[in-house]
Design a protein around this motif. Structure first.
Motif, PDB file in Angstrom:
ATOM      1  N   SER A   1       0.816  -1.217   0.000  1.00 52.37           N
ATOM      2  CA  SER A   1       0.000   0.000   0.000  1.00 52.37           C
ATOM      3  C   SER A   1       0.849   1.266   0.000  1.00 52.37           C
ATOM      4  N   GLU A   2       2.028   1.227   0.638  1.00 52.83           N
ATOM      5  CA  GLU A   2       2.892   2.409   0.687  1.00 52.83           C
ATOM      6  C   GLU A   2       3.863   2.473  -0.494  1.00 52.83           C
ATOM      7  N   GLY A   3       4.122   1.330  -1.139  1.00 46.96           N
ATOM      8  CA  GLY A   3       5.029   1.302  -2.279  1.00 46.96           C
ATOM      9  C   GLY A   3       6.456   1.660  -1.905  1.00 46.96           C
ATOM     10  N   SER A   4       6.906   1.114  -0.760  1.00 46.46           N
ATOM     11  CA  SER A   4       8.264   1.443  -0.316  1.00 46.46           C
ATOM     12  C   SER A   4       8.892   0.284   0.448  1.00 46.46           C
ATOM     13  N   PHE A   5      10.224   0.335   0.526  1.00 47.81           N
ATOM     14  CA  PHE A   5      11.027  -0.611   1.304  1.00 47.81           C
ATOM     15  C   PHE A   5      11.576   0.146   2.501  1.00 47.81           C
ATOM     16  N   LEU A   6      11.447  -0.428   3.692  1.00 46.55           N
ATOM     17  CA  LEU A   6      11.954   0.187   4.924  1.00 46.55           C
ATOM     18  C   LEU A   6      12.999  -0.738   5.539  1.00 46.55           C
ATOM     19  N   TRP A   7      14.226  -0.225   5.673  1.00 45.25           N
ATOM     20  CA  TRP A   7      15.304  -0.986   6.326  1.00 45.25           C
ATOM     21  C   TRP A   7      14.927  -1.267   7.782  1.00 45.25           C
ATOM     22  N   SER A   8      15.293  -2.431   8.295  1.00 49.89           N
ATOM     23  CA  SER A   8      14.997  -2.779   9.691  1.00 49.89           C
ATOM     24  C   SER A   8      15.654  -1.826  10.683  1.00 49.89           C
ATOM     25  N   TRP A   9      16.861  -1.334  10.351  1.00 53.17           N
ATOM     26  CA  TRP A   9      17.537  -0.429  11.280  1.00 53.17           C
ATOM     27  C   TRP A   9      16.774   0.885  11.455  1.00 53.17           C
ATOM     28  N   ALA A  10      15.844   1.174  10.538  1.00 55.95           N
ATOM     29  CA  ALA A  10      15.062   2.409  10.616  1.00 55.95           C
ATOM     30  C   ALA A  10      13.643   2.168  11.126  1.00 55.95           C
ATOM     31  N   ASN A  11      13.335   0.935  11.509  1.00 66.09           N
ATOM     32  CA  ASN A  11      11.979   0.571  11.916  1.00 66.09           C
ATOM     33  C   ASN A  11      11.966   0.230  13.407  1.00 66.09           C
ATOM     34  N   GLU A  12      11.375   1.096  14.198  1.00 69.42           N
ATOM     35  CA  GLU A  12      11.362   0.903  15.658  1.00 69.42           C
ATOM     36  C   GLU A  12      10.567  -0.319  16.090  1.00 69.42           C
ATOM     37  N   ALA A  13       9.706  -0.841  15.222  1.00 63.98           N
ATOM     38  CA  ALA A  13       8.900  -2.017  15.563  1.00 63.98           C
ATOM     39  C   ALA A  13       9.700  -3.317  15.472  1.00 63.98           C
TER      40      ALA A  13
ATOM     41  N   PRO B   1      12.873  -5.779  16.438  1.00 61.02           N
ATOM     42  CA  PRO B   1      13.865  -5.955  17.513  1.00 61.02           C
ATOM     43  C   PRO B   1      15.258  -5.470  17.095  1.00 61.02           C
ATOM     44  N   ARG B   2      15.949  -4.820  18.031  1.00 66.07           N
ATOM     45  CA  ARG B   2      17.224  -4.150  17.769  1.00 66.07           C
ATOM     46  C   ARG B   2      18.310  -5.026  17.167  1.00 66.07           C
ATOM     47  N   GLN B   3      18.340  -6.317  17.507  1.00 64.58           N
ATOM     48  CA  GLN B   3      19.435  -7.168  17.012  1.00 64.58           C
ATOM     49  C   GLN B   3      19.465  -7.235  15.487  1.00 64.58           C
ATOM     50  N   HIS B   4      18.333  -7.038  14.829  1.00 64.69           N
ATOM     51  CA  HIS B   4      18.306  -7.070  13.361  1.00 64.69           C
ATOM     52  C   HIS B   4      19.051  -5.854  12.810  1.00 64.69           C
ATOM     53  N   GLY B   5      18.779  -4.686  13.348  1.00 60.97           N
ATOM     54  CA  GLY B   5      19.488  -3.483  12.930  1.00 60.97           C
ATOM     55  C   GLY B   5      20.972  -3.574  13.219  1.00 60.97           C
ATOM     56  N   GLU B   6      21.320  -4.176  14.368  1.00 63.11           N
ATOM     57  CA  GLU B   6      22.735  -4.345  14.724  1.00 63.11           C
ATOM     58  C   GLU B   6      23.431  -5.265  13.724  1.00 63.11           C
ATOM     59  N   ALA B   7      22.734  -6.315  13.269  1.00 61.51           N
ATOM     60  CA  ALA B   7      23.316  -7.243  12.292  1.00 61.51           C
ATOM     61  C   ALA B   7      23.474  -6.576  10.930  1.00 61.51           C
ATOM     62  N   LEU B   8      22.755  -5.489  10.707  1.00 61.35           N
ATOM     63  CA  LEU B   8      22.841  -4.755   9.441  1.00 61.35           C
ATOM     64  C   LEU B   8      23.867  -3.627   9.484  1.00 61.35           C
ATOM     65  N   GLU B   9      24.525  -3.442  10.607  1.00 60.71           N
ATOM     66  CA  GLU B   9      25.477  -2.330  10.739  1.00 60.71           C
ATOM     67  C   GLU B   9      26.575  -2.409   9.683  1.00 60.71           C
ATOM     68  N   VAL B  10      27.014  -3.617   9.321  1.00 62.80           N
ATOM     69  CA  VAL B  10      28.029  -3.790   8.279  1.00 62.80           C
ATOM     70  C   VAL B  10      27.529  -3.219   6.944  1.00 62.80           C
ATOM     71  N   VAL B  11      26.246  -3.346   6.680  1.00 64.39           N
ATOM     72  CA  VAL B  11      25.651  -2.847   5.438  1.00 64.39           C
ATOM     73  C   VAL B  11      25.565  -1.317   5.478  1.00 64.39           C
TER      74      VAL B  11
END
Length: 163
Positions: A71-83, A85-95
């Protein structure tokens, strides 16, 4: 001695990332006896994906790279999504770091306009940088979730272990 700055063709590098994941995604299901469409369940809090093969369960450690919303037509990175869990954003820090170092806005912009093609590109780049074993995509209504598979193992049934 002058150091020559190497220029990378990022479009080619990105296509190569997608090709690498296509090859890996053909390999890991075969390797773990998961041909066809096995039943599965994932858990964001434990960062696991459990797949039911004909002979055994396979447990994967995963990273939710991001989500798309039809419906929004967009991709949202996990590190930018507060909903998420933090460990996903931490695992993306290399990216995220790689994106900053190479001025690649695709990897540093929290929300990217587009859908599955853009999300798949982000997923495959993340998988390459994380040295992932493969990727997994699941749709839940309006939202599609894009996971990298960081580790896979056959589940050991506690009832079958020797005493």
């Amino acid at each position: 001695m002058s150091e020559e700055k190497q220029t990378t063709d990022w479009a080619a590098w990105s296509r190569e990332s997608v090709e690498m994941m296509v090859a890996k995604n053909a390999e890991w299901p075969r390797q773990f006896g998961l041909q066809g469409t096995p039943a599965y369940r994932w858990d964001l809090d434990s960062a696991t994906l459990v797949m039911n093969g004909p002979l055994h369960e396979v447990v994967a450690t995963v990273c939710l790279v991001g989500t798309t919303s039809d419906s929004e037509g967009s991709f949202l990175w996990s590190w930018a999504n507060e909903a998420i869990p933090r460990q996903h954003g931490e695992a993306l820090e290399v990216v995220h770091d790689f994106g900053r170092e190479n001025q690649l806005s695709l990897l540093t912009t929290p929300r990217i306009q587009g859908g599955r093609p853009e999300a798949t590109e982000c997923l495959c780049i993340a998988a390459r940088l994380q040295r992932a074993m493969g990727t997994f995509i699941d749709q839940q209504g309006d939202v599609t979730l894009y996971f990298t598979i960081l580790h896979l193992q056959i589940a050991v049934d506690s009832e079958l272990r020797p005493n």
